[in-house]
Design a protein around this motif. Structure first.
Motif, PDB file in Angstrom:
ATOM      1  N   ARG A 148      -3.615  78.739  31.702  1.00  0.00           N
ATOM      2  CA  ARG A 148      -4.277  79.901  32.307  1.00  0.00           C
ATOM      3  C   ARG A 148      -5.027  79.503  33.577  1.00  0.00           C
ATOM      4  O   ARG A 148      -5.024  80.221  34.570  1.00  0.00           O
ATOM      5  CB  ARG A 148      -5.244  80.541  31.314  1.00  0.00           C
ATOM      6  CG  ARG A 148      -4.584  81.463  30.326  1.00  0.00           C
ATOM      7  CD  ARG A 148      -5.597  82.342  29.606  1.00  0.00           C
ATOM      8  NE  ARG A 148      -6.588  81.578  28.849  1.00  0.00           N
ATOM      9  CZ  ARG A 148      -6.451  81.179  27.599  1.00  0.00           C
ATOM     10  NH1 ARG A 148      -5.349  81.482  26.932  1.00  0.00           N
ATOM     11  NH2 ARG A 148      -7.401  80.495  26.994  1.00  0.00           N
ATOM     12  N   THR A 149      -5.649  78.326  33.548  1.00  0.00           N
ATOM     13  CA  THR A 149      -6.389  77.845  34.710  1.00  0.00           C
ATOM     14  C   THR A 149      -5.450  77.592  35.888  1.00  0.00           C
ATOM     15  O   THR A 149      -5.755  77.968  37.027  1.00  0.00           O
ATOM     16  CB  THR A 149      -7.162  76.556  34.355  1.00  0.00           C
ATOM     17  OG1 THR A 149      -8.024  76.838  33.259  1.00  0.00           O
ATOM     18  CG2 THR A 149      -7.981  76.066  35.523  1.00  0.00           C
ATOM     19  N   PHE A 150      -4.319  76.961  35.614  1.00  0.00           N
ATOM     20  CA  PHE A 150      -3.345  76.715  36.683  1.00  0.00           C
ATOM     21  C   PHE A 150      -2.805  78.020  37.237  1.00  0.00           C
ATOM     22  O   PHE A 150      -2.643  78.182  38.450  1.00  0.00           O
ATOM     23  CB  PHE A 150      -2.194  75.842  36.193  1.00  0.00           C
ATOM     24  CG  PHE A 150      -2.525  74.378  36.153  1.00  0.00           C
ATOM     25  CD1 PHE A 150      -3.171  73.759  37.201  1.00  0.00           C
ATOM     26  CD2 PHE A 150      -2.175  73.613  35.060  1.00  0.00           C
ATOM     27  CE1 PHE A 150      -3.481  72.410  37.165  1.00  0.00           C
ATOM     28  CE2 PHE A 150      -2.475  72.255  35.006  1.00  0.00           C
ATOM     29  CZ  PHE A 150      -3.134  71.655  36.057  1.00  0.00           C
ATOM     30  N   LYS A 151      -2.519  78.995  36.373  1.00  0.00           N
ATOM     31  CA  LYS A 151      -2.009  80.284  36.836  1.00  0.00           C
ATOM     32  C   LYS A 151      -3.046  80.990  37.703  1.00  0.00           C
ATOM     33  O   LYS A 151      -2.715  81.558  38.745  1.00  0.00           O
ATOM     34  CB  LYS A 151      -1.611  81.173  35.657  1.00  0.00           C
ATOM     35  CG  LYS A 151      -1.022  82.501  36.122  1.00  0.00           C
ATOM     36  CD  LYS A 151      -0.617  83.383  34.980  1.00  0.00           C
ATOM     37  CE  LYS A 151       0.023  84.675  35.391  1.00  0.00           C
ATOM     38  NZ  LYS A 151      -0.399  85.294  36.615  1.00  0.00           N
ATOM     39  N   LEU A 152      -4.300  80.935  37.294  1.00  0.00           N
ATOM     40  CA  LEU A 152      -5.370  81.551  38.068  1.00  0.00           C
ATOM     41  C   LEU A 152      -5.474  80.903  39.448  1.00  0.00           C
ATOM     42  O   LEU A 152      -5.586  81.598  40.463  1.00  0.00           O
ATOM     43  CB  LEU A 152      -6.695  81.412  37.317  1.00  0.00           C
ATOM     44  CG  LEU A 152      -7.924  82.004  37.981  1.00  0.00           C
ATOM     45  CD1 LEU A 152      -7.795  83.522  38.077  1.00  0.00           C
ATOM     46  CD2 LEU A 152      -9.164  81.636  37.196  1.00  0.00           C
ATOM     47  N   ALA A 153      -5.410  79.581  39.499  1.00  0.00           N
ATOM     48  CA  ALA A 153      -5.479  78.870  40.775  1.00  0.00           C
ATOM     49  C   ALA A 153      -4.291  79.215  41.662  1.00  0.00           C
ATOM     50  O   ALA A 153      -4.447  79.440  42.867  1.00  0.00           O
ATOM     51  CB  ALA A 153      -5.541  77.366  40.532  1.00  0.00           C
ATOM     52  N   LYS A 154      -3.103  79.283  41.068  1.00  0.00           N
ATOM     53  CA  LYS A 154      -1.898  79.615  41.840  1.00  0.00           C
ATOM     54  C   LYS A 154      -1.981  81.038  42.376  1.00  0.00           C
ATOM     55  O   LYS A 154      -1.704  81.290  43.554  1.00  0.00           O
ATOM     56  CB  LYS A 154      -0.654  79.462  40.981  1.00  0.00           C
ATOM     57  CG  LYS A 154       0.616  79.803  41.740  1.00  0.00           C
ATOM     58  CD  LYS A 154       1.840  79.795  40.855  1.00  0.00           C
ATOM     59  CE  LYS A 154       3.018  80.285  41.655  1.00  0.00           C
ATOM     60  NZ  LYS A 154       3.995  80.956  40.859  1.00  0.00           N
ATOM     61  N   ASP A 155      -2.371  81.983  41.513  1.00  0.00           N
ATOM     62  CA  ASP A 155      -2.482  83.374  41.940  1.00  0.00           C
ATOM     63  C   ASP A 155      -3.501  83.522  43.065  1.00  0.00           C
ATOM     64  O   ASP A 155      -3.279  84.264  44.031  1.00  0.00           O
ATOM     65  CB  ASP A 155      -2.873  84.269  40.764  1.00  0.00           C
ATOM     66  CG  ASP A 155      -1.775  84.410  39.722  1.00  0.00           C
ATOM     67  OD1 ASP A 155      -0.628  83.984  40.006  1.00  0.00           O
ATOM     68  OD2 ASP A 155      -2.059  84.932  38.634  1.00  0.00           O
ATOM     69  N   SER A 156      -4.594  82.795  42.965  1.00  0.00           N
ATOM     70  CA  SER A 156      -5.625  82.831  43.998  1.00  0.00           C
ATOM     71  C   SER A 156      -5.092  82.270  45.315  1.00  0.00           C
ATOM     72  O   SER A 156      -5.345  82.826  46.392  1.00  0.00           O
ATOM     73  CB  SER A 156      -6.841  82.033  43.539  1.00  0.00           C
ATOM     74  OG  SER A 156      -7.830  82.029  44.526  1.00  0.00           O
ATOM     75  N   ALA A 157      -4.353  81.186  45.245  1.00  0.00           N
ATOM     76  CA  ALA A 157      -3.789  80.572  46.449  1.00  0.00           C
ATOM     77  C   ALA A 157      -2.767  81.499  47.105  1.00  0.00           C
ATOM     78  O   ALA A 157      -2.724  81.618  48.337  1.00  0.00           O
ATOM     79  CB  ALA A 157      -3.149  79.231  46.113  1.00  0.00           C
TER      80      ALA A 157
END
Length: 53
Positions: free
Chosen positions: A15-24
């Motif tokens: 979930r953390t990686f997905k959040l970071a990717k979506d933010s980027a």
């Protein structure tokens, strides 16, 4: 019990990686939109100079 903790940790990490990717992706989209808007309102000479980008 350790397996449950490992699965939970993996889910949190995903979930953390997905959040970071979506933010980027969102930040990149905003940057591209800003550049396009600046290009539209730029001086024609500058627009021609930046056309190759």
């Amino acid at each position: 019990m350790d397996r449950h903790r490992d699965v939970h940790a993996a889910a949190v990490l995903a979930r953390t990686f997905k959040l970071a990717k979506d933010s980027a992706v969102k930040a990149r989209t905003q940057a591209v939109n800003q550049l396009k808007a600046a290009l539209v309102t730029a001086d024609p000479a500058l627009r021609d100079e930046l056309a190759g980008l």
